[in-house]
Each structure stands twice: as C-alpha cells, then as structure tokens.
Design an enzyme around this catalytic site. Structure first.
Site, PDB file in Angstrom:
ATOM      1  N   ARG A 279       0.774  -1.062   0.197  1.00 51.20           N
ATOM      2  CA  ARG A 279      -0.420   0.216   0.037  1.00 51.20           C
ATOM      3  C   ARG A 279       0.522   1.492  -0.063  1.00 51.20           C
ATOM      4  O   ARG A 279       1.123   1.657   1.236  1.00 51.20           O
ATOM      5  CB  ARG A 279      -1.004   0.096   1.349  1.00 51.20           C
ATOM      6  CG  ARG A 279      -2.028   1.230   0.818  1.00 51.20           C
ATOM      7  CD  ARG A 279      -2.518   0.977   2.782  1.00 51.20           C
ATOM      8  NE  ARG A 279      -1.928   1.855   3.534  1.00 51.20           N
ATOM      9  CZ  ARG A 279      -2.167   1.931   4.658  1.00 51.20           C
ATOM     10  NH1 ARG A 279      -2.092   0.395   5.429  1.00 51.20           N
ATOM     11  NH2 ARG A 279      -1.255   2.455   5.595  1.00 51.20           N
ATOM     12  N   HIS A 283      -3.982   4.383   4.404  1.00 51.45           N
ATOM     13  CA  HIS A 283      -5.376   3.547   4.330  1.00 51.45           C
ATOM     14  C   HIS A 283      -6.153   4.157   3.587  1.00 51.45           C
ATOM     15  O   HIS A 283      -6.972   3.584   2.998  1.00 51.45           O
ATOM     16  CB  HIS A 283      -6.021   3.399   6.029  1.00 51.45           C
ATOM     17  CG  HIS A 283      -6.769   2.345   5.642  1.00 51.45           C
ATOM     18  ND1 HIS A 283      -6.806   1.200   5.272  1.00 51.45           N
ATOM     19  CD2 HIS A 283      -7.751   3.347   6.426  1.00 51.45           C
ATOM     20  CE1 HIS A 283      -8.149   0.799   6.104  1.00 51.45           C
ATOM     21  NE2 HIS A 283      -8.628   1.645   6.267  1.00 51.45           N
ATOM     22  N   TYR A 292       2.998   5.232  11.876  1.00 45.76           N
ATOM     23  CA  TYR A 292       3.183   4.035  11.695  1.00 45.76           C
ATOM     24  C   TYR A 292       4.340   2.968  10.497  1.00 45.76           C
ATOM     25  O   TYR A 292       4.606   2.302  11.439  1.00 45.76           O
ATOM     26  CB  TYR A 292       1.765   3.129  12.436  1.00 45.76           C
ATOM     27  CG  TYR A 292       1.433   3.051  11.477  1.00 45.76           C
ATOM     28  CD1 TYR A 292       1.849   2.492   9.926  1.00 45.76           C
ATOM     29  CD2 TYR A 292       0.566   4.160  10.333  1.00 45.76           C
ATOM     30  CE1 TYR A 292       0.398   2.700   8.394  1.00 45.76           C
ATOM     31  CE2 TYR A 292      -0.678   4.114  10.109  1.00 45.76           C
ATOM     32  CZ  TYR A 292      -1.111   3.460   8.999  1.00 45.76           C
ATOM     33  OH  TYR A 292      -1.156   3.590   7.757  1.00 45.76           O
TER      34      TYR A 292
HETATM   35  C1  LIG Z   1     -15.627  -5.486  11.272  1.00 43.13           C
HETATM   36  C2  LIG Z   1     -14.492  -4.166  11.117  1.00 43.13           C
HETATM   37  N1  LIG Z   1     -13.742  -3.565  11.893  1.00 43.13           N
HETATM   38  C3  LIG Z   1     -13.255  -2.772  12.184  1.00 43.13           C
HETATM   39  C4  LIG Z   1     -13.071  -2.075  11.266  1.00 43.13           C
HETATM   40  C5  LIG Z   1     -12.185  -0.931  10.680  1.00 43.13           C
HETATM   41  N2  LIG Z   1     -12.135  -0.782   9.262  1.00 43.13           N
HETATM   42  C6  LIG Z   1     -11.788  -0.468   8.373  1.00 43.13           C
HETATM   43  S1  LIG Z   1     -10.740  -0.915   6.999  1.00 43.13           S
HETATM   44  C7  LIG Z   1      -9.258  -1.551   8.033  1.00 43.13           C
HETATM   45  C8  LIG Z   1      -7.998  -1.913   8.035  1.00 43.13           C
HETATM   46  C9  LIG Z   1      -8.525  -3.369   7.031  1.00 43.13           C
HETATM   47  O1  LIG Z   1      -6.944  -3.886   6.629  1.00 43.13           O
HETATM   48  P1  LIG Z   1      -7.177  -5.344   5.357  1.00 43.13           P
HETATM   49  O2  LIG Z   1      -8.226  -5.746   5.225  1.00 43.13           O
HETATM   50  O3  LIG Z   1      -5.952  -5.348   5.470  1.00 43.13           O
HETATM   51  O4  LIG Z   1      -7.009  -4.308   4.269  1.00 43.13           O
HETATM   52  P2  LIG Z   1      -6.285  -2.876   3.508  1.00 43.13           P
HETATM   53  O5  LIG Z   1      -7.572  -1.586   3.859  1.00 43.13           O
HETATM   54  O6  LIG Z   1      -5.064  -2.511   3.869  1.00 43.13           O
HETATM   55  O7  LIG Z   1      -6.590  -2.775   2.219  1.00 43.13           O
HETATM   56  C10 LIG Z   1      -9.846  -1.759   9.762  1.00 43.13           C
HETATM   57  C11 LIG Z   1      -9.501  -2.072  10.802  1.00 43.13           C
HETATM   58  C12 LIG Z   1     -14.387  -2.052   9.668  1.00 43.13           C
HETATM   59  N3  LIG Z   1     -14.637  -1.777   8.686  1.00 43.13           N
HETATM   60  N4  LIG Z   1     -14.587  -3.483   9.882  1.00 43.13           N
END
Ligand SMILES: Cc1ncc(C[n+]2csc(CCOP(=O)(O)OP(=O)(O)O)c2C)c(N)n1
Length: 388
Positions: A279, A283, A292
C-alpha cells in the site's frame, strides 16, 4: 463413504501434491521488477488483452489520484487509495469470463474499470451528486448488477461469506460460473474468512479467494496479522490449494486467477490466492501512515511499482514504444480530467434523500423528522447560513 478415522493415512507427499504446498510458500512471478520474464513459461496472452491490462491499470491510477484530490477539495467524503495495488484488481478481473461474479472491497477500483464501469459512474458515486446511483450512501458501497459486481461492504471481510453463499446458490441453480472475492490481509483475521473457506472447502464451491496482501491493515503490519508463514498456506487446513503470487506482476495475478477460474468451472473447487503487494499511500484519506511506518520502507517498495514494471515488459517485448505508452497515458489523463469537470458540475443530491429508501413507506416518526429538518432549513436561511 464412511471412513474409519483410525485408519486414514496421508503421506506428506500426498499433501504436498494435493494442496500444491510449494506454491503456497514461494512467490509466483512472471515478470521481475525490471520487466524481464522470469517464469519458465511466458503465458500466451493476446496483444489486445495486454493493452487492456495496461489501460485498465493506468485508468485506475489516474482516477485514484483524482479521488484523492477531490477528497482534499471537499468534494468526496472519504477515499481509500489504490496506488500500487492496481495489478491485483485488474489482473484478477480480466482473468474471468463475463458471466462470473465479483465480490470486491473498497480498494478495488481496478475491478470496476476492468469490468467496463465508466469513470463517470464511479465519480458520480464518490461525489454523491444527483447522478449517484446509490444516492449518497456510505462511501464504499458500490456494485453493479449489470457488470456482475456485488456492492462492496464496509465491515472488513463481510464479502467473503457473501461470495461463498452466492457460489452455493449458483451451484444449486446449475450455473457454471466462478465467483471471485477480494479482501485485505486484515480480513483474514475475521471469522468470515474462516467460515467462508471452511464451507467452500467442504462443498468444493467455485470460489476464488484473493487476499490483497498490501502489508498493512491500517497500522497493523502483516507480521502481526498472522502466525502462519504465509497467508496462502492458510488454505491447507481447508483443503484449498493456495498460491502466493507477486501481486505487483499483473501477468502473475492474471495467470493464477485464470487457472483458479478454470478449476472452479470444472468443479474442482476453490482456490486461495495471496497477492503480495504494497500500500503506497495512506489507508484512507483519514489516515497518517507516517505515524506507524518509515519513509525508507515506502521508498524501498517503489521499485516494485506494477505499472512501471509492466511498461518495461511491454517495451522489452516490442508491444509498445515508450512514446506510445506516453501517448496512451496522456490521452486518458486528459479524458479523465474532462469527466471530473463534468461530474463536479452536476447538481448535488437533495439532503432529503436520507429520508428515502429506508423503509418501503415513510413512517410518522420519519415524517416528523423531515418536517423538523425543513423548518431548520428555513431558520438557517433567515440567519443567512448557506446549506448545500
Ligand atoms: C468489522 C470491522 N472492523 C474494523 C473496521 C475498521 N477498519 C476499516 S479498514 C480496516 C483495516 C483493513 O485492513 P485490510 O483488510 O488489510 O485491508 P486494507 O485496507 O489494508 O486494504 C479496519 C480495521 C471495519 N471496517 N470493519
């Protein structure tokens, strides 16, 4: 047939062979960061399709850049950047047949572009103007029945069981389709991932699970996400072959997904693909990654840029010259800028849409709230407060 559990014996060789274990641990790559072919066999992909892969990736990057700018201008509420991850969405999508379904997540603009959804529709949705097909609903929710893309979900990983259930339905209906679902490395820690893989593994459902492993789940690094040696190896426990591919190599993602789709359609069951990517951006537009991770890390990852690498390959192979690549880029850059201008000049949605599409009929309490809202608008007008 019933098997006596005390007599079942699998040899290590059986498991390695059946689950193609080596592939879940290595890194499948066709082109290296310098654009050289490193695989034993280069896939035989028609020139038109290679060009489609290229234009889909640059269109995704240009549009992604605009969504970031529009968010900073206050025209888009929130955006999750795609920069550096285009090869995963585009490679996996273009490997499918047009009847196959896709259950993507919020970082998959390339899925929409590669499936033929226009930039205008994507922008209307993100700007939430009057042409927004989803009338200003939560930012990530976007799907298109016509293009066989299910709306992406806000809760991380929810699309995984959705895709598995959909595949079961398709199987019962006798449709010979593959169902692709894409999600981040963070989603592998959610229950839905394990439930989905378990169910698909038992019933040999035609699902392609793609983990877009971009090394970070907001501030949680991939090494804190799992104790497994790779994410692809997680398929083993579910009797699902896993393959770890270079997710910044569009040809590798395409080839692995094509093979998975073929297996799915032949009734051979699901496949788990770990697409290793990075990435490059934050985010979302609400995140500050400098808190971080180090700038050195981000800089080191730049040499794996999927677009630059594919450009080198196309030049090395004589498909396109540097000049032609520049022209294609400039052409799309200009086109998309025009589309952006058009979309931001469309009138905004009426705020009253939040009272619509909740229930089939509007109940008294919603009517009362709507009335109150209209009265407050009048007050604001009298006070000279502008409301968009
Ligand atoms: C069930 C849930 N928990 C927490 C969140 C908050 N949240 C949004 S994106 C994210 C991280 C997701 O990371 P990843 O699955 O690796 O995908 P990336 O965004 O890195 O592409 C979190 C914790 C959420 N949207 N849904």
């Amino acid at each position: 047939m019933y098997q006596n559990p005390f007599e079942i014996r699998y040899s290590l060789e059986d498991v390695i062979e059946k689950l193609r274990l080596e592939r879940a641990i290595g890194l499948y790559r066709i082109i290296d960061p310098d654009g050289n072919v490193v695989a034993e066999r280069e896939p035989d992909i028609p020139r038109d399709l290679l060009l489609n892969m290229y234009t889909s990736m640059i269109r995704t990057r240009i549009l992604d850049g605009w969504l970031l700018k529009l968010q900073r201008m206050g025209k888009v509420a929130l955006h999750a950047p795609n920069i550096g991850e285009e090869a995963v969405s585009v490679g996996a999508t273009l490997a499918l047949d047009k009847d196959d379904w896709i259950f993507p997540y919020y970082r998959n603009i390339g899925v929409f572009i590669a499936r033929g959804v226009s930039e205008e529709e994507i922008l209307d949705r993100n700007i939430a103007n009057i042409a927004d097909p989803f009338k200003g609903k939560e930012f990530t929710i976007f799907g298109s029945r016509k293009h066989r893309i299910a709306p992406s979900t806000v809760p991380v990983g929810n699309q995984i069981p959705h895709a598995v259930g959909f595949a079961l339905g398709a199987y019962i209906a006798g449709e010979k389709i593959a169902v692709l679902t894409i999600f981040g490395d963070g989603a592998t820690s959610r229950g839905g991932f394990h439930v989905g893989l378990n169910f698909a593994g038992i019933y040999r459902l035609p699902v392609i699970f793609v983990i877009q492993n971009n090394q970070w789940a907001i501030s949680v690094p991939a090494k804190k996400q799992t104790g497994s040696i790779t994410f692809a190896v997680k398929g083993v426990a579910y009797n699902i072959p896993g393959i770890r591919v270079d997710g910044n190599d569009v040809l590798a993602v395409y080839t692995a997904s094509k093979e998975a789709a073929k297996r799915a359609r032949n009734g051979e069951g699901p496949t788990l693909i770990e697409a290793v990517t990075y990435r490059m951006g934050p985010h979302t537009t609400a995140d500050d990654p400098t808190r971080y991770r180090s700038p050195e890390e981000v800089k080191a990852m730049q040499k794996y840029d999927p677009i630059a690498r594919f450009e080198k390959y196309l030049i090395n192979r004589g498909y396109l010259s540097e000049q032609e690549l520049k022209e294609i880029y400039n052409e799309w850059n200009t086109k998309i800028e025009e589309i952006v201008k058009k979309c931001i000049s469309k009138p905004p949605l009426s705020v009253e849409v939040i009272f619509e599409d909740v229930y089939s009929q509007r109940f008294w309490n919603l009517e009362e709230q709507l009335e109150e809202y209209r009265e407050s608008l009048e007050v604001m007008k009298k006070l000279g407060i502008e409301v968009e």
